[in-house]
Enzyme design. Sequence first.
Site, PDB file in Angstrom:
ATOM      1  N   ASP A   1     -19.627  -5.955  -5.357  1.00  0.00           N
ATOM      2  CA  ASP A   1     -18.748  -6.205  -6.496  1.00  0.00           C
ATOM      3  C   ASP A   1     -17.651  -5.151  -6.527  1.00  0.00           C
ATOM      4  OD1 ASP A   1     -17.758  -7.433  -8.754  1.00  0.00           O
ATOM      5  OD2 ASP A   1     -19.547  -7.124  -9.980  1.00  0.00           O
TER       6      ASP A   1
ATOM      7  N   HIS B   1     -10.079  -5.611 -14.514  1.00  0.00           N
ATOM      8  CA  HIS B   1      -9.831  -6.479 -15.667  1.00  0.00           C
ATOM      9  C   HIS B   1      -8.382  -6.437 -16.149  1.00  0.00           C
ATOM     10  CE1 HIS B   1     -14.272  -7.173 -17.040  1.00  0.00           C
ATOM     11  NE2 HIS B   1     -14.023  -7.581 -15.801  1.00  0.00           N
TER      12      HIS B   1
ATOM     13  N   GLU C   1     -20.663 -14.735 -13.959  1.00  0.00           N
ATOM     14  CA  GLU C   1     -20.977 -13.318 -14.167  1.00  0.00           C
ATOM     15  C   GLU C   1     -20.181 -12.745 -15.329  1.00  0.00           C
ATOM     16  OE1 GLU C   1     -20.291  -8.905 -13.537  1.00  0.00           O
ATOM     17  OE2 GLU C   1     -18.870 -10.567 -13.585  1.00  0.00           O
ATOM     18  N   GLU C   2     -18.936 -13.167 -15.438  1.00  0.00           N
ATOM     19  CA  GLU C   2     -18.048 -12.581 -16.434  1.00  0.00           C
ATOM     20  C   GLU C   2     -18.378 -13.049 -17.851  1.00  0.00           C
ATOM     21  OE1 GLU C   2     -16.123 -10.264 -15.775  1.00  0.00           O
ATOM     22  OE2 GLU C   2     -15.361 -10.454 -13.732  1.00  0.00           O
TER      23      GLU C   2
END
Length: 383
Positions: A249, A336, A202-203
Amino acid sequence: MKRRCLNFVMPGRVIPMLLLLALHQLLISPVIAYTALSDHFLRLVPSGGADFDIENGKLLAPILIPRVPGTPGQTAAQQHFVDFFAKELPKWSIEWYNSTSTTPISGNKQVPFQNLLFKREPPWVKEGQSNLLTLVAHYDSKITPKGFIGATDSAVPCAILMHVARTLDKFVTQMHDEMSALGEGGTVPMDMGVQILLLDGEEAFKQWSDTDSTYGARALADTWENSPHPAMSFYRNPLDQINMFVLLDLLGAANPTVPTFFQTTHWAYKAMATIEDRMRKLGLLESNPKRPFLPDLEKDMATFKHAYIEDDHKPFMARGVPVLHVIPSPFPQVWHTMDDDGAHLDMPTVRDWAKIVTAFALEWLDMMEVEPKEEAETPATSQ
């Protein structure tokens, strides 16, 4: 990485997309008439307790490590998931969906991406017959900063889905046994199943874009679109079997605000928000947030805008799959950063999300049909 977007789809594609989603909604309407869980049943929904402990909890602790695609950490996470289902939930099938792609930092080297699917269907169904509640999270972690763990992004959502599967399992077994004894099944409303989808890649590796993100999701959506079921199957391909794509998420930080994003699936959001509201009023949740996790229960349908957050649901939604996106906006402050680790999780919030999502899945699958007796006032599992 996730990206906030203002346009629901490209100009000129809004009406076709909404028509497609509306048509899909009509097609699945026979299978979503379930009975709300009783207060008694809500009291039995377990929180996961010590299994979410960041040091030695059996669900969460093993994946509080860097999980970059193609690295030993990712392999360890995969083994954790497979071992859990193989040992504790042997009636769930395990499927791998592998793909490769170059990335902006790999040059000509192909990076492996491996999606994992754990599925529980009625034992009598044939291929393409069951409609599937699909619970989703990504399990990879961002390549930078070096050593990034991604506890909210998305180790906690993965652990929550493991907890949901474990809690559902005995009720699903009981329902299947009772239906078999009564000679039921074989119709669209009856043939409900559930699948846990753990997506890879996903990243973004460099900067979020349509080509540098959601590697596993894009590959899988394409694969399923081009995997037709046998002739005479009720559903034409695996995408068509998904009655709701529930994507978790960035969960685990205190005071999350999860808005409703899509008018077409607001009814499903309301179902989850109602569960949270009822659990809070019954005193079943531990956290004391400033506002509900899911605050848009009473949102006016006329106020929806064409705005959403880019994530793993995008390639599925583009193919007409109905999506419930459970993601906070704004994102957690640790997003992040190196602080997105176990130590910065709010554990009451983690356990409350586990309860809410578990209750949502139980209700969706119409488990009031096998509600435990009133005298059984103990959690549905030992946790």
